[in-house]
Design an enzyme around this catalytic site. Sequence first.
Site, PDB file in Angstrom:
ATOM      1  N   LEU A   1       0.949  -1.136  -0.149  1.00 50.58           N
ATOM      2  CA  LEU A   1      -0.063  -0.023  -0.014  1.00 50.58           C
ATOM      3  C   LEU A   1       0.867   1.360   0.050  1.00 50.58           C
ATOM      4  CD1 LEU A   1      -2.849  -1.052   2.601  1.00 50.58           C
ATOM      5  CD2 LEU A   1      -2.528  -1.589   0.085  1.00 50.58           C
ATOM      6  N   ALA A   2       0.795   1.987  -1.293  1.00 50.30           N
ATOM      7  CA  ALA A   2       1.446   3.184  -1.116  1.00 50.30           C
ATOM      8  C   ALA A   2       0.797   4.495  -1.736  1.00 50.30           C
ATOM      9  CB  ALA A   2       2.801   2.753  -2.084  1.00 50.30           C
TER      10      ALA A   2
ATOM     11  N   ARG B   1       2.358  14.782   6.301  1.00 50.39           N
ATOM     12  CA  ARG B   1       3.261  15.490   7.330  1.00 50.39           C
ATOM     13  C   ARG B   1       4.714  15.425   7.086  1.00 50.39           C
ATOM     14  NH1 ARG B   1       2.911  12.493  12.753  1.00 50.39           N
ATOM     15  NH2 ARG B   1       1.813  10.601  11.692  1.00 50.39           N
TER      16      ARG B   1
ATOM     17  N   ASN C   1       6.759   8.928   8.998  1.00 48.25           N
ATOM     18  CA  ASN C   1       5.420   9.927   8.656  1.00 48.25           C
ATOM     19  C   ASN C   1       6.273  11.331   8.350  1.00 48.25           C
ATOM     20  OD1 ASN C   1       3.118   8.218   8.782  1.00 48.25           O
ATOM     21  ND2 ASN C   1       3.844   7.827  10.804  1.00 48.25           N
TER      22      ASN C   1
ATOM     23  N   ASN D   1      49.982   2.110 -16.038  1.00 45.79           N
ATOM     24  CA  ASN D   1      50.199   2.824 -14.919  1.00 45.79           C
ATOM     25  C   ASN D   1      49.682   4.086 -15.366  1.00 45.79           C
ATOM     26  OD1 ASN D   1      51.696   4.910 -13.099  1.00 45.79           O
ATOM     27  ND2 ASN D   1      52.743   3.032 -12.305  1.00 45.79           N
TER      28      ASN D   1
ATOM     29  N   ALA E   1      50.177  10.723 -12.204  1.00 44.21           N
ATOM     30  CA  ALA E   1      49.355  11.835 -11.367  1.00 44.21           C
ATOM     31  C   ALA E   1      48.819  12.977 -12.449  1.00 44.21           C
ATOM     32  CB  ALA E   1      50.077  12.361 -10.191  1.00 44.21           C
TER      33      ALA E   1
ATOM     34  N   ASN F   1      36.741  13.667 -21.717  1.00 43.42           N
ATOM     35  CA  ASN F   1      35.656  12.591 -22.409  1.00 43.42           C
ATOM     36  C   ASN F   1      34.470  13.648 -23.159  1.00 43.42           C
ATOM     37  OD1 ASN F   1      34.871  13.465 -19.783  1.00 43.42           O
ATOM     38  ND2 ASN F   1      33.591  11.592 -19.330  1.00 43.42           N
ATOM     39  N   TYR F   2      34.352  14.721 -22.604  1.00 41.28           N
ATOM     40  CA  TYR F   2      33.401  15.673 -23.070  1.00 41.28           C
ATOM     41  C   TYR F   2      33.697  16.544 -23.910  1.00 41.28           C
ATOM     42  CZ  TYR F   2      28.843  17.951 -22.393  1.00 41.28           C
ATOM     43  OH  TYR F   2      27.414  18.573 -22.331  1.00 41.28           O
TER      44      TYR F   2
HETATM   45  C1  UD1 Z   1      -3.149   1.781   9.770  1.00 37.05           C
HETATM   46  C2  UD1 Z   1      -4.177   0.737  10.615  1.00 37.05           C
HETATM   47  C3  UD1 Z   1      -3.858   0.633  11.935  1.00 37.05           C
HETATM   48  C4  UD1 Z   1      -2.296   0.399  12.270  1.00 37.05           C
HETATM   49  C5  UD1 Z   1      -1.414   1.542  11.555  1.00 37.05           C
HETATM   50  C6  UD1 Z   1       0.176   0.968  11.639  1.00 37.05           C
HETATM   51  C7  UD1 Z   1      -6.213   0.364   9.367  1.00 37.05           C
HETATM   52  C8  UD1 Z   1      -7.689   0.857   9.288  1.00 37.05           C
HETATM   53  N1  UD1 Z   1      -5.589   0.832  10.344  1.00 37.05           N
HETATM   54  O1  UD1 Z   1      -3.645   2.917  10.259  1.00 37.05           O
HETATM   55  O2  UD1 Z   1      -4.527  -0.309  12.687  1.00 37.05           O
HETATM   56  O3  UD1 Z   1      -1.965   0.629  13.784  1.00 37.05           O
HETATM   57  O4  UD1 Z   1      -2.016   1.397  10.025  1.00 37.05           O
HETATM   58  O5  UD1 Z   1       0.630   1.854  10.943  1.00 37.05           O
HETATM   59  O6  UD1 Z   1      -5.567  -0.240   8.415  1.00 37.05           O
HETATM   60  N2  UD1 Z   1      -3.077   3.653   2.256  1.00 37.05           N
HETATM   61  C9  UD1 Z   1      -3.560   3.586   1.072  1.00 37.05           C
HETATM   62  N3  UD1 Z   1      -4.619   3.846   0.384  1.00 37.05           N
HETATM   63  C10 UD1 Z   1      -5.607   4.452   1.617  1.00 37.05           C
HETATM   64  C11 UD1 Z   1      -5.206   4.498   2.659  1.00 37.05           C
HETATM   65  C12 UD1 Z   1      -3.939   4.062   3.281  1.00 37.05           C
HETATM   66  O7  UD1 Z   1      -2.470   3.136   0.219  1.00 37.05           O
HETATM   67  O8  UD1 Z   1      -6.801   4.506   1.047  1.00 37.05           O
HETATM   68  C13 UD1 Z   1      -1.455   3.332   2.797  1.00 37.05           C
HETATM   69  C14 UD1 Z   1      -0.949   4.475   2.892  1.00 37.05           C
HETATM   70  O9  UD1 Z   1      -0.490   4.963   2.087  1.00 37.05           O
HETATM   71  C15 UD1 Z   1       0.198   3.867   4.183  1.00 37.05           C
HETATM   72  C16 UD1 Z   1      -0.896   2.703   4.703  1.00 37.05           C
HETATM   73  O10 UD1 Z   1      -1.701   2.360   3.598  1.00 37.05           O
HETATM   74  O11 UD1 Z   1       1.475   3.567   3.632  1.00 37.05           O
HETATM   75  C17 UD1 Z   1      -1.380   2.877   5.941  1.00 37.05           C
HETATM   76  O12 UD1 Z   1      -2.435   3.987   5.928  1.00 37.05           O
HETATM   77  P1  UD1 Z   1      -2.454   4.920   7.078  1.00 37.05           P
HETATM   78  O13 UD1 Z   1      -3.548   5.938   6.812  1.00 37.05           O
HETATM   79  O14 UD1 Z   1      -1.124   5.584   7.662  1.00 37.05           O
HETATM   80  O15 UD1 Z   1      -3.099   3.917   8.376  1.00 37.05           O
HETATM   81  P2  UD1 Z   1      -3.140   4.311   9.745  1.00 37.05           P
HETATM   82  O16 UD1 Z   1      -4.490   5.182  10.034  1.00 37.05           O
HETATM   83  O17 UD1 Z   1      -1.807   4.841  10.429  1.00 37.05           O
HETATM   84 CA    CA Z   2      -0.022   5.774   9.379  1.00 40.84          CA
END
Ligand code: UD1
Ligand code: CA
Length: 449
Positions: free
Chosen positions: A8-9, A15, A224, A357, A360, A366-367
């Site tokens: 998940l990214a 922040r 974060n 060798n 120094a 090269n450019y």
């Molecule tokens: C989540 C967990 C929480 C856990 C915590 C650990 C859920 C509901 N909660 O909370 O239990 O303790 O992580 O850090 O899962 N992301 C997406 N798409 C979205 C939402 C999130 O890709 O729609 C990705 C974010 O980029 C991140 C990760 O998922 O990498 C976690 O999302 P974040 O919003 O930070 O979750 P938390 O509220 O911290």
């Molecule tokens: Ca988080």
Amino acid sequence: MATALIILAAGQGTRMNSDLPKVLHKVAGAPLVHHAMAAGATLAPERVVVVAGHGAAAVEKAVRAYDETAAVVRQDQQLGTGHAVQQALPALEGFEGTVIVLYGDTPFIRAETLDAMLVSGADVTVLGFVAADPGRYGRLIATDGALDRIVEFKDATETERAITLCNSGVVAVEARLLASLVAGLTNDNAAGEYYLTDIVAAARATGHSARVVTCDEAETMGVNTRAELARAEAAFQARARAEALETGVTMTAPETVFFALDTVVGRDATIGANVVFGPGVTVESGAEILPFCHFEGCHISRGARVGPFARLRPGTELAEDVHVGNFVEVKNAILDEGVKVGHLTYLGDAHVGEHSNIGAGTVTCNYDGVMKHRTEIGAHAFIGSDTMLVAPVRIGAGALTGSGSVITEDVPDGALALGRAKQVTKPGLAVRLFEKLKQTKARRDEDRK
Ligand code: UD1
Ligand code: CA
């Protein structure tokens, strides 16, 4: 057991206060998402799916640079971790096995931990940790490792908030079960999001088992803020240094050596103080790295001695027993066995034959301002100090260039090339010149009185 990863990214990482998507910020020379991919790669997953949202095009590019077979799916609106996993499922069509969900901003999950999750024996396995400060983490409602449900901080009662066993976010579930659980999620909660965490209670309600596997809190460290990014860098370096020492690398001041995610250093190599490894560096066993070197995209073979103060840039290959000394920069160049380039030199886009060798102050020019050109130096050549090799140019095997030469034409094997003005010597002229200058100065001093 077949595995697949969902990373998940999609989150913005507000922040971080940055234009760059959070998962592209770097630790140890590599974007955070590469760390998550590297953690998962130890399982040799059949498929890797990354969910991108904010800065998706850039994230996709970075993901592909690490693994060109990875699928990148878009989640245009971040409606929650459960929703994110839903977006990934089509890319897992036909996959049979265990799916592991990781976060792109959580770089330090260890291979052993993921292995333990895969053999938990439960249908749903959640990675938990006991938090020193549980803060806003989701809380795990469990008895002796058997998990009932996960409650998000926002939705938790006071009693639930007192629980210190927290959710890391990493989950392992069989693919078909995951799909059916995720399909049933709702956003009826305090955040109005589709929580992936709700799959635990849903699994239990349909007669499936769920367990917690725990790990050290340090492993679940997420990034974060920039401060946390700096802490993650420090944590990575501490671990990489300890691992290097453990595997038989000598370091005189390990706290001053910086590794990249993919640095490989062989046993009995020696690394002096203040050495920085950028991405893509391998150092073979027994090589000696003296202090204050900077390396990136290069290979250093056994018996080589590099530094102090050497800079090796991408495409540098040092064969066995090569010596690169102080204030030498090498880029996109192959130095064959036993080459010596001791001081104050730039070698770029070049090939140097064995046992040559390089004097120094030698520079491969090269450019030309528009294009790059190659320099070829044969074996056993001797390049005199302060030779300018104006590329494209070829110096033959066993050839010699005179000091201070500007070499613009190829030099055949065994030839001596001189490309400099002929010396003129005037006996006594220095003395006469100084006399004259002193007289001039004396006259001026007199006039000023
Ligand atoms: C989540 C967990 C929480 C856990 C915590 C650990 C859920 C509901 N909660 O909370 O239990 O303790 O992580 O850090 O899962 N992301 C997406 N798409 C979205 C939402 C999130 O890709 O729609 C990705 C974010 O980029 C991140 C990760 O998922 O990498 C976690 O999302 P974040 O919003 O930070 O979750 P938390 O509220 O911290
Ligand atoms: Ca988080």
